[in-house]
Design a protein around this motif. Structure first.
Motif, PDB file in Angstrom:
ATOM      1  N   ALA A  49     -20.053 -20.039  51.225  1.00  0.00           N
ATOM      2  CA  ALA A  49     -19.939 -21.096  52.241  1.00  0.00           C
ATOM      3  C   ALA A  49     -21.199 -21.161  53.105  1.00  0.00           C
ATOM      4  O   ALA A  49     -21.740 -20.123  53.500  1.00  0.00           O
ATOM      5  N   MET A  83     -15.153 -23.432  61.139  1.00  0.00           N
ATOM      6  CA  MET A  83     -13.846 -23.507  60.463  1.00  0.00           C
ATOM      7  C   MET A  83     -13.922 -22.583  59.252  1.00  0.00           C
ATOM      8  O   MET A  83     -14.679 -22.827  58.314  1.00  0.00           O
ATOM      9  N   VAL A  97     -11.564 -20.108  56.549  1.00  0.00           N
ATOM     10  CA  VAL A  97     -10.302 -19.568  56.021  1.00  0.00           C
ATOM     11  C   VAL A  97     -10.657 -18.544  54.953  1.00  0.00           C
ATOM     12  O   VAL A  97     -11.434 -18.833  54.027  1.00  0.00           O
ATOM     13  N   GLY A 103      -6.214 -24.640  56.547  1.00  0.00           N
ATOM     14  CA  GLY A 103      -7.345 -25.392  57.102  1.00  0.00           C
ATOM     15  C   GLY A 103      -6.845 -26.600  57.885  1.00  0.00           C
ATOM     16  O   GLY A 103      -7.297 -26.864  58.998  1.00  0.00           O
ATOM     17  N   ARG A 114      -6.451 -19.555  51.220  1.00  0.00           N
ATOM     18  CA  ARG A 114      -6.826 -20.967  51.036  1.00  0.00           C
ATOM     19  C   ARG A 114      -5.808 -21.754  50.207  1.00  0.00           C
ATOM     20  O   ARG A 114      -4.985 -21.188  49.510  1.00  0.00           O
ATOM     21  N   TYR A 153     -11.693 -32.769  56.332  1.00  0.00           N
ATOM     22  CA  TYR A 153     -11.900 -33.609  57.524  1.00  0.00           C
ATOM     23  C   TYR A 153     -11.560 -35.073  57.223  1.00  0.00           C
ATOM     24  O   TYR A 153     -10.925 -35.743  58.040  1.00  0.00           O
ATOM     25  N   ARG A 163      -9.515 -36.170  54.954  1.00  0.00           N
ATOM     26  CA  ARG A 163      -8.060 -36.300  54.753  1.00  0.00           C
ATOM     27  C   ARG A 163      -7.333 -36.397  56.087  1.00  0.00           C
ATOM     28  O   ARG A 163      -6.326 -37.076  56.207  1.00  0.00           O
ATOM     29  N   ARG A 167     -13.791 -32.755  52.465  1.00  0.00           N
ATOM     30  CA  ARG A 167     -12.534 -33.385  52.004  1.00  0.00           C
ATOM     31  C   ARG A 167     -11.425 -33.189  53.034  1.00  0.00           C
ATOM     32  O   ARG A 167     -10.649 -34.089  53.319  1.00  0.00           O
TER      33      ARG A 167
HETATM   34  C1  COA Z   1     -12.802 -25.669  54.030  1.00  0.00           C
HETATM   35  C2  COA Z   1     -11.694 -24.636  54.234  1.00  0.00           C
HETATM   36  C3  COA Z   1     -11.634 -24.278  55.712  1.00  0.00           C
HETATM   37  C4  COA Z   1     -10.346 -25.272  53.794  1.00  0.00           C
HETATM   38  O1  COA Z   1      -9.313 -24.323  54.087  1.00  0.00           O
HETATM   39  P1  COA Z   1      -7.904 -24.362  53.334  1.00  0.00           P
HETATM   40  O2  COA Z   1      -6.987 -23.497  54.095  1.00  0.00           O
HETATM   41  O3  COA Z   1      -8.072 -24.102  51.888  1.00  0.00           O
HETATM   42  O4  COA Z   1      -7.503 -25.912  53.556  1.00  0.00           O
HETATM   43  P2  COA Z   1      -6.152 -26.627  53.114  1.00  0.00           P
HETATM   44  O5  COA Z   1      -5.259 -25.658  52.427  1.00  0.00           O
HETATM   45  O6  COA Z   1      -5.633 -27.362  54.277  1.00  0.00           O
HETATM   46  O7  COA Z   1      -6.682 -27.709  52.068  1.00  0.00           O
HETATM   47  C5  COA Z   1      -7.447 -27.296  50.940  1.00  0.00           C
HETATM   48  C6  COA Z   1      -6.881 -27.907  49.650  1.00  0.00           C
HETATM   49  O8  COA Z   1      -5.625 -27.309  49.337  1.00  0.00           O
HETATM   50  C7  COA Z   1      -4.654 -28.332  49.112  1.00  0.00           C
HETATM   51  N1  COA Z   1      -3.362 -27.805  49.541  1.00  0.00           N
HETATM   52  C8  COA Z   1      -2.910 -27.654  50.797  1.00  0.00           C
HETATM   53  N2  COA Z   1      -1.681 -27.112  50.799  1.00  0.00           N
HETATM   54  C9  COA Z   1      -1.354 -26.915  49.503  1.00  0.00           C
HETATM   55  C10 COA Z   1      -0.211 -26.381  48.861  1.00  0.00           C
HETATM   56  N3  COA Z   1       0.859 -25.953  49.546  1.00  0.00           N
HETATM   57  N4  COA Z   1      -0.226 -26.309  47.510  1.00  0.00           N
HETATM   58  C11 COA Z   1      -1.278 -26.760  46.804  1.00  0.00           C
HETATM   59  N5  COA Z   1      -2.413 -27.266  47.368  1.00  0.00           N
HETATM   60  C12 COA Z   1      -2.441 -27.346  48.699  1.00  0.00           C
HETATM   61  C13 COA Z   1      -5.159 -29.494  49.946  1.00  0.00           C
HETATM   62  O9  COA Z   1      -4.641 -30.738  49.515  1.00  0.00           O
HETATM   63  C14 COA Z   1      -6.653 -29.396  49.712  1.00  0.00           C
HETATM   64  O10 COA Z   1      -6.975 -29.940  48.444  1.00  0.00           O
HETATM   65  P3  COA Z   1      -8.465 -30.504  48.079  1.00  0.00           P
HETATM   66  O11 COA Z   1      -9.454 -29.408  48.368  1.00  0.00           O
HETATM   67  O12 COA Z   1      -8.371 -30.807  46.647  1.00  0.00           O
HETATM   68  O13 COA Z   1      -8.716 -31.674  48.956  1.00  0.00           O
HETATM   69  C15 COA Z   1     -11.937 -23.374  53.355  1.00  0.00           C
HETATM   70  O14 COA Z   1     -12.177 -23.786  52.029  1.00  0.00           O
HETATM   71  C16 COA Z   1     -13.081 -22.512  53.819  1.00  0.00           C
HETATM   72  O15 COA Z   1     -12.932 -21.692  54.722  1.00  0.00           O
HETATM   73  N6  COA Z   1     -14.264 -22.663  53.215  1.00  0.00           N
HETATM   74  C17 COA Z   1     -15.405 -21.819  53.512  1.00  0.00           C
HETATM   75  C18 COA Z   1     -15.938 -22.017  54.912  1.00  0.00           C
HETATM   76  C19 COA Z   1     -16.413 -23.422  55.150  1.00  0.00           C
HETATM   77  O16 COA Z   1     -17.083 -24.023  54.327  1.00  0.00           O
HETATM   78  N7  COA Z   1     -16.076 -23.946  56.335  1.00  0.00           N
HETATM   79  C20 COA Z   1     -16.411 -25.279  56.734  1.00  0.00           C
HETATM   80  C21 COA Z   1     -17.521 -25.300  57.669  1.00  0.00           C
HETATM   81  S1  COA Z   1     -17.894 -26.998  58.169  1.00  0.00           S
END
Ligand code: COA
Length: 176
Positions: free
Chosen positions: A34, A97, A99, A109, A104, A142, A144, A140
């Motif tokens: 990341a 942000m 996770v 997120g 994840r 943000y 959404r 994606r």
């Molecule tokens: C970006 C980040 C914070 C997202 O965290 P996350 O907890 O995975 O987020 P969510 O679970 O809300 O959503 C992620 C995906 O899971 C999906 N999802 C959410 N709940 C779900 C469930 N119950 N079952 C299946 N999929 C699910 C979402 O639709 C989303 O899908 P997409 O990526 O295809 O759009 C995480 O990937 C991260 O920490 N990345 C590294 C750090 C980073 O880049 N931070 C951003 C700095 S700007």
């Protein structure tokens, strides 16, 4: 959407154990590739030192810190940078942000983002701004949740393993 196995709360102070666990989340995200201000390899010492500065900022009222925990400890976090120029008292930057990979894709997120928006509203803020790697997982998320895309800045930052990436700037009007 909430992440059922996690508690999400805004913290006013951080103890050493929480700082250590937050450092673990940051280390996991950077190891996972990341782009969140740090290059690989990130040492635990530097990660802890980053969170100590954040803790100072929280204690000074310059940052709001939201932390999610599961049975294994801290698994996610996000911040609002409240310290802004005096002509921008109505806004904050959303930052760090993060996770942990173990938590994840379960909605955490999204839950953190909603908690940050609620915290901003409670503080009377009406505008949030952030930047994220163009086209990445975070972008994606943000989009959404209704954040509006301002535009892309090519070659803005380095990925943690090297190589420039584009950044996209987003904002969220909290009146809506
Ligand atoms: C970006 C980040 C914070 C997202 O965290 P996350 O907890 O995975 O987020 P969510 O679970 O809300 O959503 C992620 C995906 O899971 C999906 N999802 C959410 N709940 C779900 C469930 N119950 N079952 C299946 N999929 C699910 C979402 O639709 C989303 O899908 P997409 O990526 O295809 O759009 C995480 O990937 C991260 O920490 N990345 C590294 C750090 C980073 O880049 N931070 C951003 C700095 S700007």
């Amino acid at each position: 959407m909430t992440a059922p196995a996690c508690s999400v709360q805004c913290l006013d102070t951080l103890d050493d154990a929480q700082i250590d666990e937050l450092a673990g989340v940051l280390l996991d995200c950077v190891e996972g590739g990341a782009s969140v201000s740090f290059m690989q390899p990130l040492t635990r010492e530097r990660a802890v030192s980053f969170w100590r500065r954040v803790a100072d900022g929280v204690a000074a009222g310059e940052r709001a810190l939201i932390v999610a925990a599961d049975a294994a400890g801290v698994c996610g976090t996000v911040q609002l940078v409240l310290a802004q120029p005096e002509n921008q008292p109505h806004r904050a930057d959303l930052a760090k942000m993060l996770v942990h990979r173990r938590a994840r894709r379960q909605g955490l997120g999204a839950a953190l983002l909603r908690a940050a928006e609620s915290t901003a509203r409670e503080r009377g803020l009406t505008l949030l701004v952030l930047d994220a790697v163009t086209g990445g997982d975070a972008a994606r998320l943000y989009e959404r949740l209704g954040w509006l895309r301002v535009g892309d800045i090519p070659g803005y930052a380095l990925m943690p393993q090297g190589g420039l990436c584009s950044t996209t700037v987003y904002y969220r009007n909290l009146h809506r």
